[in-house]
Design a protein around this motif. Structure first.
Motif, PDB file in Angstrom:
ATOM      1  N   ASP A  21       0.824  -1.211   0.000  1.00 58.59           N
ATOM      2  CA  ASP A  21       0.000   0.000   0.000  1.00 58.59           C
ATOM      3  C   ASP A  21       0.856   1.258   0.000  1.00 58.59           C
ATOM      4  O   ASP A  21       0.393   2.334  -0.355  1.00 58.59           O
ATOM      5  N   TRP A  22       2.096   1.119   0.449  1.00 57.62           N
ATOM      6  CA  TRP A  22       3.012   2.257   0.512  1.00 57.62           C
ATOM      7  C   TRP A  22       3.842   2.406  -0.761  1.00 57.62           C
ATOM      8  O   TRP A  22       4.659   3.309  -0.856  1.00 57.62           O
ATOM      9  N   SER A  23       3.600   1.535  -1.764  1.00 58.06           N
ATOM     10  CA  SER A  23       4.472   1.521  -2.949  1.00 58.06           C
ATOM     11  C   SER A  23       4.462   2.849  -3.689  1.00 58.06           C
ATOM     12  O   SER A  23       5.471   3.253  -4.275  1.00 58.06           O
ATOM     13  N   ASP A  24       3.329   3.540  -3.662  1.00 60.22           N
ATOM     14  CA  ASP A  24       3.242   4.834  -4.342  1.00 60.22           C
ATOM     15  C   ASP A  24       3.389   6.001  -3.365  1.00 60.22           C
ATOM     16  O   ASP A  24       3.171   7.146  -3.726  1.00 60.22           O
ATOM     17  N   GLY A  25       3.753   5.692  -2.118  1.00 65.35           N
ATOM     18  CA  GLY A  25       3.813   6.737  -1.116  1.00 65.35           C
ATOM     19  C   GLY A  25       5.171   6.907  -0.485  1.00 65.35           C
ATOM     20  O   GLY A  25       5.267   7.426   0.633  1.00 65.35           O
ATOM     21  N   THR A  26       6.226   6.476  -1.176  1.00 71.18           N
ATOM     22  CA  THR A  26       7.553   6.574  -0.574  1.00 71.18           C
ATOM     23  C   THR A  26       7.981   8.018  -0.369  1.00 71.18           C
ATOM     24  O   THR A  26       8.655   8.342   0.617  1.00 71.18           O
ATOM     25  N   ASP A  27       7.576   8.900  -1.269  1.00 68.01           N
ATOM     26  CA  ASP A  27       7.970  10.308  -1.137  1.00 68.01           C
ATOM     27  C   ASP A  27       7.339  10.935   0.096  1.00 68.01           C
ATOM     28  O   ASP A  27       8.025  11.614   0.884  1.00 68.01           O
ATOM     29  N   ILE A  28       6.029  10.725   0.288  1.00 66.69           N
ATOM     30  CA  ILE A  28       5.376  11.336   1.448  1.00 66.69           C
ATOM     31  C   ILE A  28       5.873  10.686   2.731  1.00 66.69           C
ATOM     32  O   ILE A  28       6.032  11.355   3.757  1.00 66.69           O
ATOM     33  N   ALA A  29       6.148   9.387   2.692  1.00 67.02           N
ATOM     34  CA  ALA A  29       6.681   8.712   3.875  1.00 67.02           C
ATOM     35  C   ALA A  29       8.030   9.298   4.259  1.00 67.02           C
ATOM     36  O   ALA A  29       8.319   9.506   5.445  1.00 67.02           O
ATOM     37  N   ALA A  30       8.843   9.583   3.260  1.00 65.39           N
ATOM     38  CA  ALA A  30      10.156  10.166   3.529  1.00 65.39           C
ATOM     39  C   ALA A  30      10.019  11.569   4.118  1.00 65.39           C
ATOM     40  O   ALA A  30      10.776  11.951   5.017  1.00 65.39           O
ATOM     41  N   ARG A  31       9.035  12.329   3.633  1.00 65.76           N
ATOM     42  CA  ARG A  31       8.823  13.673   4.163  1.00 65.76           C
ATOM     43  C   ARG A  31       8.382  13.623   5.623  1.00 65.76           C
ATOM     44  O   ARG A  31       8.833  14.417   6.442  1.00 65.76           O
ATOM     45  N   PHE A  32       7.498  12.689   5.937  1.00 70.27           N
ATOM     46  CA  PHE A  32       7.065  12.533   7.327  1.00 70.27           C
ATOM     47  C   PHE A  32       8.234  12.136   8.213  1.00 70.27           C
ATOM     48  O   PHE A  32       8.408  12.656   9.320  1.00 70.27           O
ATOM     49  N   ALA A  33       9.049  11.206   7.726  1.00 74.14           N
ATOM     50  CA  ALA A  33      10.186  10.741   8.516  1.00 74.14           C
ATOM     51  C   ALA A  33      11.182  11.868   8.751  1.00 74.14           C
ATOM     52  O   ALA A  33      11.698  12.041   9.859  1.00 74.14           O
ATOM     53  N   GLU A  34      11.450  12.653   7.711  1.00 72.06           N
ATOM     54  CA  GLU A  34      12.403  13.760   7.831  1.00 72.06           C
ATOM     55  C   GLU A  34      11.917  14.794   8.844  1.00 72.06           C
ATOM     56  O   GLU A  34      12.714  15.392   9.573  1.00 72.06           O
ATOM     57  N   ALA A  35      10.578  14.992   8.898  1.00 71.74           N
ATOM     58  CA  ALA A  35      10.005  15.971   9.833  1.00 71.74           C
ATOM     59  C   ALA A  35       9.716  15.351  11.196  1.00 71.74           C
ATOM     60  O   ALA A  35       9.173  16.027  12.067  1.00 71.74           O
ATOM     61  N   ALA A 205      -3.862   9.553  -4.223  1.00 66.28           N
ATOM     62  CA  ALA A 205      -3.077  10.068  -3.105  1.00 66.28           C
ATOM     63  C   ALA A 205      -3.179  11.586  -3.007  1.00 66.28           C
ATOM     64  O   ALA A 205      -3.163  12.293  -4.017  1.00 66.28           O
ATOM     65  N   GLY A 206      -3.310  12.064  -1.768  1.00 65.10           N
ATOM     66  CA  GLY A 206      -3.359  13.507  -1.573  1.00 65.10           C
ATOM     67  C   GLY A 206      -3.745  13.860  -0.153  1.00 65.10           C
ATOM     68  O   GLY A 206      -4.146  13.006   0.644  1.00 65.10           O
ATOM     69  N   TRP A 207      -3.612  15.149   0.158  1.00 65.13           N
ATOM     70  CA  TRP A 207      -3.917  15.649   1.497  1.00 65.13           C
ATOM     71  C   TRP A 207      -5.413  15.652   1.746  1.00 65.13           C
ATOM     72  O   TRP A 207      -6.200  16.026   0.870  1.00 65.13           O
ATOM     73  N   LEU A 208      -5.811  15.278   2.947  1.00 67.29           N
ATOM     74  CA  LEU A 208      -7.205  15.342   3.380  1.00 67.29           C
ATOM     75  C   LEU A 208      -7.443  16.563   4.256  1.00 67.29           C
ATOM     76  O   LEU A 208      -8.581  16.832   4.647  1.00 67.29           O
ATOM     77  N   VAL A 209      -6.373  17.276   4.576  1.00 71.29           N
ATOM     78  CA  VAL A 209      -6.437  18.507   5.365  1.00 71.29           C
ATOM     79  C   VAL A 209      -5.525  19.525   4.697  1.00 71.29           C
ATOM     80  O   VAL A 209      -4.641  19.151   3.911  1.00 71.29           O
ATOM     81  N   PRO A 210      -5.691  20.811   4.980  1.00 73.21           N
ATOM     82  CA  PRO A 210      -4.722  21.777   4.477  1.00 73.21           C
ATOM     83  C   PRO A 210      -3.328  21.421   4.985  1.00 73.21           C
ATOM     84  O   PRO A 210      -3.130  21.217   6.187  1.00 73.21           O
ATOM     85  N   ARG A 211      -2.375  21.343   4.093  1.00 75.29           N
ATOM     86  CA  ARG A 211      -1.027  20.906   4.448  1.00 75.29           C
ATOM     87  C   ARG A 211      -0.425  21.755   5.565  1.00 75.29           C
ATOM     88  O   ARG A 211       0.295  21.249   6.436  1.00 75.29           O
ATOM     89  N   GLU A 212      -0.777  23.040   5.590  1.00 69.67           N
ATOM     90  CA  GLU A 212      -0.184  23.945   6.567  1.00 69.67           C
ATOM     91  C   GLU A 212      -0.709  23.677   7.988  1.00 69.67           C
ATOM     92  O   GLU A 212      -0.189  24.233   8.952  1.00 69.67           O
ATOM     93  N   THR A 213      -1.759  22.847   8.107  1.00 72.35           N
ATOM     94  CA  THR A 213      -2.281  22.545   9.440  1.00 72.35           C
ATOM     95  C   THR A 213      -1.598  21.339  10.072  1.00 72.35           C
ATOM     96  O   THR A 213      -1.986  20.932  11.173  1.00 72.35           O
ATOM     97  N   VAL A 214      -0.611  20.778   9.377  1.00 71.84           N
ATOM     98  CA  VAL A 214       0.148  19.656   9.925  1.00 71.84           C
ATOM     99  C   VAL A 214       1.459  20.212  10.486  1.00 71.84           C
ATOM    100  O   VAL A 214       2.373  20.549   9.732  1.00 71.84           O
ATOM    101  N   PRO A 215       1.572  20.347  11.805  1.00 72.53           N
ATOM    102  CA  PRO A 215       2.779  20.928  12.403  1.00 72.53           C
ATOM    103  C   PRO A 215       4.028  20.151  12.037  1.00 72.53           C
ATOM    104  O   PRO A 215       4.023  18.917  11.986  1.00 72.53           O
ATOM    105  N   GLY A 216       5.088  20.895  11.742  1.00 71.08           N
ATOM    106  CA  GLY A 216       6.378  20.262  11.462  1.00 71.08           C
ATOM    107  C   GLY A 216       6.735  20.194   9.998  1.00 71.08           C
ATOM    108  O   GLY A 216       7.910  20.010   9.662  1.00 71.08           O
ATOM    109  N   LEU A 217       5.747  20.317   9.112  1.00 66.99           N
ATOM    110  CA  LEU A 217       6.045  20.294   7.673  1.00 66.99           C
ATOM    111  C   LEU A 217       6.466  21.686   7.206  1.00 66.99           C
ATOM    112  O   LEU A 217       5.860  22.685   7.584  1.00 66.99           O
ATOM    113  N   ASP A 218       7.495  21.733   6.375  1.00 65.96           N
ATOM    114  CA  ASP A 218       7.941  23.022   5.842  1.00 65.96           C
ATOM    115  C   ASP A 218       7.003  23.496   4.743  1.00 65.96           C
ATOM    116  O   ASP A 218       6.386  22.702   4.056  1.00 65.96           O
TER     117      ASP A 218
END
Length: 218
Positions: A21-35, A205-218
């Protein structure tokens, strides 16, 4: 991946979200991990959150907010008090709020929540009527979200007013006629909140909330 949990929540009868299920989500997973954002993945088991979420959607929940009071309009993942089942619903009432339903409309603190018709939705999942009326609902100070009504005389279309107790929230499914939520379960203890649903991993794939409401993301 550091900071990212691939464990699926046990949403009966949902299948576990797998590594594929994560095969198409490696980029977002990496962003979460980095943050250093810890998320949990799970599969939506039912149509209780139509039209926002669909059965089979693979979702990510921000687990950093577990056990904390959410905002109105948040889609939260929580564990039921009397079973191991886990649910995803939308928060419509906070501690001290007065919540009721009147002829299918949400009433918050004595005021009918603004509502605007948006068309219709066809589904084979409804037990009463395959065509539902879609509307945009807007809680005070929050962005609108869509709900669907399949039955103009649903069992929970009119309910008595409930005052949300301290340490609890009132939740509803966006599919108002086909949802097990606070109208039958009662308010949900904040301590039972597992996370806030923020991202759809599959499909579309996509955000279900405004991206800016997720603390820690640049």
């Amino acid at each position: 991946m550091t900071g990212v949990s691939l464990l699926a929540l046990s949403v009966d009868p949902a299948a576990a979200a797998t590594l594929s299920d994560w095969s198409d989500g490696t980029d977002i997973a990496a962003r979460f991990a980095e943050a250093n954002i810890t998320v949990r993945s799970f599969t939506m088991p039912s149509g209780s959150m139509l039209p926002t979420l669909r059965p089979g959607d693979v979702l990510l929940a921000d687990s950093r907010v577990a056990g904390q009071t959410p905002h109105r309009g948040d889609m939260i993942v929580f564990q039921a008090s009397d079973s191991p089942s886990t649910y995803v619903k939308r928060v419509v009432g906070l501690p001290g709020d007065r919540v009721a339903m009147q002829d299918g409309r949400l009433v918050l603190n004595g005021t009918v929540v603004p509502w605007q018709a948006k068309g219709s939705l066809y589904t084979t999942l409804s037990l009463s009527n395959p065509v539902g009326a879609v509307a945009a609902e807007a809680l005070p100070g929050e962005l609108p979200y869509e709900i669907v009504d399949f039955n103009k005389q649903g069992h929970f279309d009119t309910t008595a007013e409930v005052t949300v107790p301290a340490g609890s929230v009132f939740v509803l499914g966006d599919n108002r006629d086909n949802s097990l939520d606070s109208r039958s379960m009662g308010p949900i203890a904040v301590d039972h909140i597992v996370g806030r649903t923020i991202y759809r991993l599959q499909p579309d794939a996509g955000w279900l909330v405004p991206r800016e409401t997720v603390p820690g993301l640049d």
